[in-house]
Design a protein around this motif. Structure first.
Motif, PDB file in Angstrom:
ATOM      1  N   LEU A 131       0.838  -1.196   0.000  1.00 45.96           N
ATOM      2  CA  LEU A 131       0.000   0.000   0.000  1.00 45.96           C
ATOM      3  C   LEU A 131       0.876   1.250   0.000  1.00 45.96           C
ATOM      4  O   LEU A 131       1.913   1.285   0.677  1.00 45.96           O
ATOM      5  CB  LEU A 131      -0.891   0.031   1.246  1.00 45.96           C
ATOM      6  CG  LEU A 131      -1.792  -1.185   1.483  1.00 45.96           C
ATOM      7  CD1 LEU A 131      -2.554  -1.012   2.786  1.00 45.96           C
ATOM      8  CD2 LEU A 131      -2.754  -1.368   0.324  1.00 45.96           C
ATOM      9  N   PRO A 132       0.486   2.281  -0.725  1.00 45.04           N
ATOM     10  CA  PRO A 132       1.242   3.536  -0.675  1.00 45.04           C
ATOM     11  C   PRO A 132       1.194   4.150   0.724  1.00 45.04           C
ATOM     12  O   PRO A 132       0.209   4.009   1.446  1.00 45.04           O
ATOM     13  CB  PRO A 132       0.506   4.424  -1.688  1.00 45.04           C
ATOM     14  CG  PRO A 132      -0.282   3.488  -2.542  1.00 45.04           C
ATOM     15  CD  PRO A 132      -0.652   2.342  -1.656  1.00 45.04           C
ATOM     16  N   VAL A 133       2.267   4.823   1.100  1.00 46.21           N
ATOM     17  CA  VAL A 133       2.335   5.551   2.367  1.00 46.21           C
ATOM     18  C   VAL A 133       2.674   7.001   2.055  1.00 46.21           C
ATOM     19  O   VAL A 133       3.640   7.280   1.339  1.00 46.21           O
ATOM     20  CB  VAL A 133       3.400   4.955   3.315  1.00 46.21           C
ATOM     21  CG1 VAL A 133       3.506   5.798   4.589  1.00 46.21           C
ATOM     22  CG2 VAL A 133       3.053   3.503   3.657  1.00 46.21           C
ATOM     23  N   LEU A 134       1.879   7.917   2.581  1.00 49.68           N
ATOM     24  CA  LEU A 134       2.017   9.331   2.271  1.00 49.68           C
ATOM     25  C   LEU A 134       2.648  10.089   3.436  1.00 49.68           C
ATOM     26  O   LEU A 134       2.126  10.077   4.555  1.00 49.68           O
ATOM     27  CB  LEU A 134       0.627   9.913   1.968  1.00 49.68           C
ATOM     28  CG  LEU A 134       0.538  11.360   1.474  1.00 49.68           C
ATOM     29  CD1 LEU A 134       1.256  11.511   0.136  1.00 49.68           C
ATOM     30  CD2 LEU A 134      -0.938  11.751   1.330  1.00 49.68           C
ATOM     31  N   ALA A 135       3.776  10.713   3.173  1.00 54.63           N
ATOM     32  CA  ALA A 135       4.388  11.626   4.148  1.00 54.63           C
ATOM     33  C   ALA A 135       3.698  12.974   3.944  1.00 54.63           C
ATOM     34  O   ALA A 135       4.036  13.728   3.030  1.00 54.63           O
ATOM     35  CB  ALA A 135       5.889  11.725   3.913  1.00 54.63           C
ATOM     36  N   ALA A 136       2.714  13.279   4.780  1.00 52.55           N
ATOM     37  CA  ALA A 136       1.748  14.333   4.454  1.00 52.55           C
ATOM     38  C   ALA A 136       2.112  15.721   4.958  1.00 52.55           C
ATOM     39  O   ALA A 136       1.592  16.712   4.456  1.00 52.55           O
ATOM     40  CB  ALA A 136       0.376  13.946   5.016  1.00 52.55           C
ATOM     41  N   ASN A 137       2.988  15.820   5.936  1.00 46.74           N
ATOM     42  CA  ASN A 137       3.160  17.087   6.632  1.00 46.74           C
ATOM     43  C   ASN A 137       4.232  17.971   6.000  1.00 46.74           C
ATOM     44  O   ASN A 137       5.155  17.485   5.342  1.00 46.74           O
ATOM     45  CB  ASN A 137       3.512  16.834   8.097  1.00 46.74           C
ATOM     46  CG  ASN A 137       2.911  17.889   9.011  1.00 46.74           C
ATOM     47  OD1 ASN A 137       2.406  18.909   8.569  1.00 46.74           O
ATOM     48  ND2 ASN A 137       2.977  17.625  10.297  1.00 46.74           N
ATOM     49  N   ALA A 138       4.116  19.265   6.265  1.00 42.73           N
ATOM     50  CA  ALA A 138       5.166  20.203   5.854  1.00 42.73           C
ATOM     51  C   ALA A 138       6.410  19.963   6.694  1.00 42.73           C
ATOM     52  O   ALA A 138       6.307  19.617   7.877  1.00 42.73           O
ATOM     53  CB  ALA A 138       4.680  21.637   6.043  1.00 42.73           C
ATOM     54  N   PRO A 139       7.598  20.117   6.127  1.00 44.46           N
ATOM     55  CA  PRO A 139       8.818  20.002   6.928  1.00 44.46           C
ATOM     56  C   PRO A 139       8.776  20.952   8.126  1.00 44.46           C
ATOM     57  O   PRO A 139       8.402  22.123   7.991  1.00 44.46           O
ATOM     58  CB  PRO A 139       9.924  20.384   5.946  1.00 44.46           C
ATOM     59  CG  PRO A 139       9.368  20.004   4.610  1.00 44.46           C
ATOM     60  CD  PRO A 139       7.902  20.325   4.701  1.00 44.46           C
ATOM     61  N   ARG A 140       9.159  20.446   9.273  1.00 44.96           N
ATOM     62  CA  ARG A 140       9.079  21.216  10.513  1.00 44.96           C
ATOM     63  C   ARG A 140       9.876  22.521  10.439  1.00 44.96           C
ATOM     64  O   ARG A 140       9.525  23.511  11.063  1.00 44.96           O
ATOM     65  CB  ARG A 140       9.555  20.351  11.675  1.00 44.96           C
ATOM     66  CG  ARG A 140       9.386  20.981  13.044  1.00 44.96           C
ATOM     67  CD  ARG A 140       9.642  19.980  14.142  1.00 44.96           C
ATOM     68  NE  ARG A 140       8.617  18.941  14.144  1.00 44.96           N
ATOM     69  CZ  ARG A 140       7.478  19.040  14.812  1.00 44.96           C
ATOM     70  NH1 ARG A 140       7.212  20.107  15.524  1.00 44.96           N
ATOM     71  NH2 ARG A 140       6.601  18.057  14.765  1.00 44.96           N
ATOM     72  N   LYS A 141      10.973  22.528   9.671  1.00 44.66           N
ATOM     73  CA  LYS A 141      11.806  23.734   9.594  1.00 44.66           C
ATOM     74  C   LYS A 141      11.020  24.926   9.042  1.00 44.66           C
ATOM     75  O   LYS A 141      11.253  26.072   9.434  1.00 44.66           O
ATOM     76  CB  LYS A 141      13.044  23.476   8.739  1.00 44.66           C
ATOM     77  CG  LYS A 141      12.751  23.099   7.293  1.00 44.66           C
ATOM     78  CD  LYS A 141      14.028  22.762   6.534  1.00 44.66           C
ATOM     79  CE  LYS A 141      13.727  22.323   5.094  1.00 44.66           C
ATOM     80  NZ  LYS A 141      14.960  21.948   4.373  1.00 44.66           N
ATOM     81  N   TYR A 142      10.065  24.654   8.133  1.00 47.43           N
ATOM     82  CA  TYR A 142       9.265  25.739   7.569  1.00 47.43           C
ATOM     83  C   TYR A 142       8.184  26.198   8.542  1.00 47.43           C
ATOM     84  O   TYR A 142       7.904  27.388   8.647  1.00 47.43           O
ATOM     85  CB  TYR A 142       8.635  25.290   6.252  1.00 47.43           C
ATOM     86  CG  TYR A 142       9.628  24.982   5.167  1.00 47.43           C
ATOM     87  CD1 TYR A 142      10.710  25.828   4.911  1.00 47.43           C
ATOM     88  CD2 TYR A 142       9.506  23.844   4.378  1.00 47.43           C
ATOM     89  CE1 TYR A 142      11.629  25.545   3.911  1.00 47.43           C
ATOM     90  CE2 TYR A 142      10.420  23.551   3.374  1.00 47.43           C
ATOM     91  CZ  TYR A 142      11.485  24.401   3.149  1.00 47.43           C
ATOM     92  OH  TYR A 142      12.396  24.119   2.159  1.00 47.43           O
TER      93      TYR A 142
END
Length: 285
Positions: A131-142
């Motif tokens: 199954l695909p896995v989505l890294a959904a969040n904006a990078p914390r540095k931004y």
């Protein structure tokens, strides 16, 4: 004596199991206790199923994994996580395709402190089922940049790991901002006054990023998306939930949390999500 110890050891696991609290599931519309099968059935008409959690809830993590397995056995799904950031997507894909080892993946970047114990089992199950896995969040540095320097600082940055700029100020909600302001007041150390607007804008960057990731994946892959986030992002049809609905997606929400012993649901509690999952009954402080 040895025989009695032997039988105690045999029975000990079942004794522990009998003392374990079984999560209780409630349908907010009917205000009744239901089984997991009710969530599975209701998910039939959903494009996105959001599991809103409390990050330190061990029972909740185990329940989410079981619910995800049941959803996956019934529908074509995709796993999306707040706990993975967009610039980690390549490593996530490489791990899920077997191109890098599990150890290599876990050493590929910085993860949440409890990622390996509480979220990686879901990712590993998704890998097992292709199954695909989505890294959904904006990078914390931004997000950190916005919380310190304001939203204008982000407009100067061009990055493939950020959603379109116009989405930050899109779908703002007065009620959501009031809840965020109350949270700032409640949790800020004495004598410390954070910039409320910068904090709120940083929250919107998180929500906008996750909404953009989820919507793009749904319209591209046409799979039901099972997304996990802190429940503040999705409770009360606010934040991420509101954004996804405005983007034309049918969203089913599940709010997962422990509750105090003897506490009954108030009218406001039924508005938290479509389903409430009580993972533990804690003693009243």
């Amino acid at each position: 004596m040895l025989v009695r110890i032997f039988w105690f050891l045999l029975l000990f696991p079942s004794f522990l199991f009998s003392q374990t609290f079984t999560p209780e599931i409630y349908d907010s519309k009917s205000k009744s206790k239901v089984e997991l099968s009710s969530i599975i059935e209701k998910a039939k008409d959903a494009d996105v199923i959001i599991f809103g959690e409390e990050h330190n809830d061990k029972v909740g993590h185990a329940w989410k994994l079981e619910a995800f397995k049941r959803l996956t056995s019934t529908y074509s799904t995709l796993l999306s996580l707040e706990m993975l950031e967009k610039d980690q997507q390549r490593s996530v894909d490489e791990y899920c395709k077997g191109e890098i080892t599990e150890r290599g993946f876990l050493n590929s970047g910085k993860f949440w402190p409890n990622y390996q114990t509480d979220y990686h089992p879901m990712v590993s199950f998704a890998k097992e089922k292709n199954l695909p896995v989505l890294a959904a969040n904006a990078p914390r540095k931004y997000v950190n940049l916005v919380s310190h320097q304001g939203l204008d600082s982000l407009y100067k940055i061009r990055s493939p790991f950020l959603p379109p700029r116009y989405t930050y100020n899109l779908f703002r909600q007065k009620e959501y901002e009031e809840l965020l302001s109350a949270m700032i007041a409640e949790h800020s150390p004495t004598g410390f006054t954070p910039d409320k607007q910068k904090f709120i804008d940083a929250q919107y960057v998180w929500d906008a990023s996750m909404a953009d990731s989820i919507a793009e994946a749904y319209f591209l892959l046409k799979r039901k998306i099972v997304h996990v986030n802190g429940r503040f992002h999705s409770d009360r049809s606010l934040g991420l939930t509101y954004r996804l609905k405005q983007m034309g997606l049918n969203v089913l929400t599940v709010s997962i949390f422990p509750s105090e012993e003897g506490k009954s649901f108030q009218e406001e509690d039924w508005k938290l999500a479509d389903f409430l999952v009580i993972t533990e009954r804690k003693p009243v402080p």
